[in-house]
Design an enzyme around this catalytic site. Sequence first.
Site, PDB file in Angstrom:
ATOM      1  N   LYS A  56       0.813  -1.210   0.000  1.00 19.09           N
ATOM      2  CA  LYS A  56       0.000   0.000   0.000  1.00 19.09           C
ATOM      3  C   LYS A  56       0.850   1.265   0.000  1.00 19.09           C
ATOM      4  O   LYS A  56       0.480   2.252  -0.620  1.00 19.09           O
ATOM      5  CB  LYS A  56      -0.959   0.006   1.186  1.00 19.09           C
ATOM      6  CG  LYS A  56      -0.311   0.121   2.527  1.00 19.09           C
ATOM      7  CD  LYS A  56      -1.347   0.112   3.631  1.00 19.09           C
ATOM      8  CE  LYS A  56      -0.738  -0.203   4.974  1.00 19.09           C
ATOM      9  NZ  LYS A  56       0.049   0.891   5.524  1.00 19.09           N
ATOM     10  N   THR A  57       1.988   1.201   0.681  1.00 16.01           N
ATOM     11  CA  THR A  57       2.842   2.383   0.677  1.00 16.01           C
ATOM     12  C   THR A  57       3.342   2.653  -0.733  1.00 16.01           C
ATOM     13  O   THR A  57       3.417   3.795  -1.175  1.00 16.01           O
ATOM     14  CB  THR A  57       4.034   2.194   1.629  1.00 16.01           C
ATOM     15  OG1 THR A  57       3.560   1.633   2.841  1.00 16.01           O
ATOM     16  CG2 THR A  57       4.702   3.510   1.928  1.00 16.01           C
ATOM     17  N   ASP A 243      -3.376   7.267   5.224  1.00 14.69           N
ATOM     18  CA  ASP A 243      -2.844   5.923   5.444  1.00 14.69           C
ATOM     19  C   ASP A 243      -3.447   5.350   6.737  1.00 14.69           C
ATOM     20  O   ASP A 243      -3.886   6.107   7.597  1.00 14.69           O
ATOM     21  CB  ASP A 243      -1.317   6.028   5.565  1.00 14.69           C
ATOM     22  CG  ASP A 243      -0.658   4.673   5.427  1.00 14.69           C
ATOM     23  OD1 ASP A 243      -1.345   3.714   5.043  1.00 14.69           O
ATOM     24  OD2 ASP A 243       0.556   4.577   5.691  1.00 14.69           O
ATOM     25  N   GLU A 244      -3.439   4.054   6.890  1.00 10.56           N
ATOM     26  CA  GLU A 244      -3.957   3.389   8.101  1.00 10.56           C
ATOM     27  C   GLU A 244      -5.354   3.924   8.441  1.00 10.56           C
ATOM     28  O   GLU A 244      -5.654   4.223   9.598  1.00 10.56           O
ATOM     29  CB  GLU A 244      -3.022   3.608   9.296  1.00 10.56           C
ATOM     30  CG  GLU A 244      -1.585   3.194   9.072  1.00 10.56           C
ATOM     31  CD  GLU A 244      -1.363   1.695   9.111  1.00 10.56           C
ATOM     32  OE1 GLU A 244      -2.369   0.937   9.136  1.00 10.56           O
ATOM     33  OE2 GLU A 244      -0.203   1.274   9.087  1.00 10.56           O
ATOM     34  N   GLN A 274      -6.736  -4.998  10.270  1.00 12.50           N
ATOM     35  CA  GLN A 274      -5.628  -4.493  11.074  1.00 12.50           C
ATOM     36  C   GLN A 274      -6.059  -3.335  11.962  1.00 12.50           C
ATOM     37  O   GLN A 274      -5.236  -2.542  12.420  1.00 12.50           O
ATOM     38  CB  GLN A 274      -4.476  -4.047  10.170  1.00 12.50           C
ATOM     39  CG  GLN A 274      -3.800  -5.217   9.485  1.00 12.50           C
ATOM     40  CD  GLN A 274      -2.564  -4.785   8.732  1.00 12.50           C
ATOM     41  OE1 GLN A 274      -1.581  -4.359   9.312  1.00 12.50           O
ATOM     42  NE2 GLN A 274      -2.623  -4.899   7.425  1.00 12.50           N
ATOM     43  N   ARG A 628       3.666  -9.642  10.263  1.00 15.16           N
ATOM     44  CA  ARG A 628       4.914  -8.865  10.269  1.00 15.16           C
ATOM     45  C   ARG A 628       6.058  -9.701   9.727  1.00 15.16           C
ATOM     46  O   ARG A 628       7.091  -9.191   9.326  1.00 15.16           O
ATOM     47  CB  ARG A 628       5.294  -8.404  11.696  1.00 15.16           C
ATOM     48  CG  ARG A 628       4.377  -7.411  12.365  1.00 15.16           C
ATOM     49  CD  ARG A 628       3.962  -6.288  11.507  1.00 15.16           C
ATOM     50  NE  ARG A 628       2.703  -6.574  10.840  1.00 15.16           N
ATOM     51  CZ  ARG A 628       2.245  -5.890   9.801  1.00 15.16           C
ATOM     52  NH1 ARG A 628       2.928  -4.895   9.316  1.00 15.16           N
ATOM     53  NH2 ARG A 628       1.099  -6.207   9.239  1.00 15.16           N
TER      54      ARG A 628
END
Length: 766
Positions: A56-57, A243-244, A274, A628
């Site tokens: 996504k980044t 973001d997030e 998340q 992660r």
Amino acid sequence: MVGYLRKKTYICSLDAIDTKHQKGNRIMEQMNEKQQEAVCHTKGPLLILAGAGSGKTRVLTHRTAYLIDKMGVNPYSIMAITFTNKAAGEMRQRIDEIVGFGSDSIWVSTFHSTCVRILRRHIDFLGFDTNFTIYDSDDQKTVMKDICKRLEIDTKIYKEKFFLSVISSAKDSLINPEEFTLNAQGDFQKQRQSRVYMEYQKVLKANNALDFDDLIVKTVELFMANKEVLDYYQERFQYIMVDEYQDTNTAQFQLIKLLAGKYKNLCVVGDDDQSIYKFRGANIYNILNFEKEFPSAKVIKLEQNYRSTQNILDAANGVIANNISRKDKALWTKNEVGEKVAFHQFDTAYDEADYVAGDIISKVRNAKYEYKNCAVLYRTNAQSRLFEERFIQSNIPYKIVGGVNFYSRKEVKDLLSYLKTIDNARDDLAVKRIINVPKRGIGATTLTRIADYASEKELTFYTALRSAEEIPGLGRSSSKIAPFVLFIQVMRTKLEFLSISQILEEIIEQTGYVAELEAEDTIEAKARIENIDELLTKVVSYEESAETPTLSGFLEEVALVADIDSLDESNDYVVLMTLHSAKGLEFPQVYLAGMEDGLFPSYMSIASDNPTEELEEERRLCYVGITRAKENLSISCARQRMIRGETQYNRVSRFVKEIPKELLEGEIRKEKELEIPETPVYQKAKSAFKAKPMALTQAQPKPFVSVNTGNKILDYAIGDTVKHVKFGTGIVKQIMEGGRDFEVTVEFETAGTKKMFASFAKLQKQ
DNA sequence: TTAAGTTAAGTTTTT
DNA sequence: CTTAACTTAA
């Protein structure tokens, strides 16, 4: 306004996106179809549901580049919002790399610093001074304590923390004190809370201070109250990316909605799986109802994972599949199958730490990994200690993220309070904090007198200090105050020609702060001096990096840093942190430690009023943890663990059992599992806490004592010799009665003295 | 007023 | 077990 934008008239129309035509296009390379679609959809609201590790980044940064290079958007009109400074910094860096020219005029920052930046310009409209200070949670507590005292609220019954959390969640949902009061009608409890809320806001205003939540709330208030200001920012930020997004709360959502209200070029990226900050007010409906809020919204799902091996991904999917309320998605990867997920159950938490340390050492020795490729993740900060001890013993370089924030350490806060007072003495809290540090013989009585005088005359605390000799009843104390005021005044004039670091050095020098610590000559004092040195380093690096360094600027930067921001990938150390801090990061080797029911998922979530919902949040946290890992995941737990000085016996986390068995290496011992009684162990641990020991004298003359434990009978008593499956034979030293079970202390011949639950330990009388 | 000593309470997770 | 808060003596 800005004259350097590269005008290109190339237009990428929405439906004409054909990846084949984009070949050779640098921006579109290495992007899958969905990602390209997200990059090219630049007009109107866009929700990107991006699974863990789905790049996504990359999408966000490439989208920015696309906007500038292909759509001819002025970088000045683009804003990207993240949650942490670290994330913002990373995005900034990656945008710089890909965009090159003009990238520095893009706003890339956190919600909080965005708001500070806006408020520094316009908050005077709301009756605050633009050089307001920001209160951290310590400051909030101090204020609240004072309020409770004044409102005569017994903090034994109603904790400061409770009121603060009530206020915080009110602010998160944009409920101001007035509205809160209206809602409180007829509810005595809520009326009290509303009085506290009112008072709290009044104190903050008087101190020209905002807390973290206020930063968002006040910005929203400003936008609602001042059409011109809103208009200005709406016009400026024509393209907004968040973001997030799953972690936004109602206030933050409102802020974005206002900003994007005109052009509606709003792109949000998030993953409902998340969402782990509900406790902080994150509103999952911001993501679930995005399409309702923006009916024209385009939704794109990114489901290809580029980060983890197939096995790790399958494990994560296995766990998260148990959540009912989630958007449907299926992560997949082209990556190799990889190693199985390692699982180890240890007897004690020490063994667990030993294993992790040993495993890291062997992997580093075999040149499989470097230290920095490894991360240890856990649920609570308290778990870090054992690992820290073992890592020191084994000479493993490590860094602990979280715990006490650097800037909230006592010595750092003291010095910052000096700086704050020199910068702007309107913050009473800072002045009160340092007026007697170092000791100037100014005590509680004097302070109260000054505070009374100040509130009576409606002065700030510091202004009252300046006219100390006029304060009745101070007597000779006023002579002690004068040198302090003089010192501050002198420093203020020095601010004109000294750098911030020089000012700080002079404060340290003049107050003898470090000298005092040196005289103490303890390990703790040394650590404090190190922290002060680090603070000095940070001041210097601020002066070097900032365009026009100012004291206010430094204090502002410092107020909004989180511990995670200090993480530096170039250093070779193992990182230890909570699962929450780990979000957004990735490591080749991940150790998920303390996977025990009662610890993770936490006891609080299991015993809450709404266990289903809270367990789902814990499960998402577990999902974050698993995802992660890029190559290797090692899950571990301990049967026995010291928590708050009490030994707890926990069973393997339910989340471990949700991982498909064939993916796990190492067994979950089934026989052991079956022996565990119906009653969850953590409850016993709790009741045992209140247990009273059976006096040794009472047990003699040792008759055959048989005690009913609910489903087991004890056939041994104090003094008996018993046998344990693992520890061998020993003598019963003490039996403590808990609600449903007995905690037995046994002195073993070889294994030492152990405390254990009777129904759990299966002791055999010899 | 301060420092030492004692006792009570506390642990999810954080910008 | 640790830390904060309160009490008491100097």
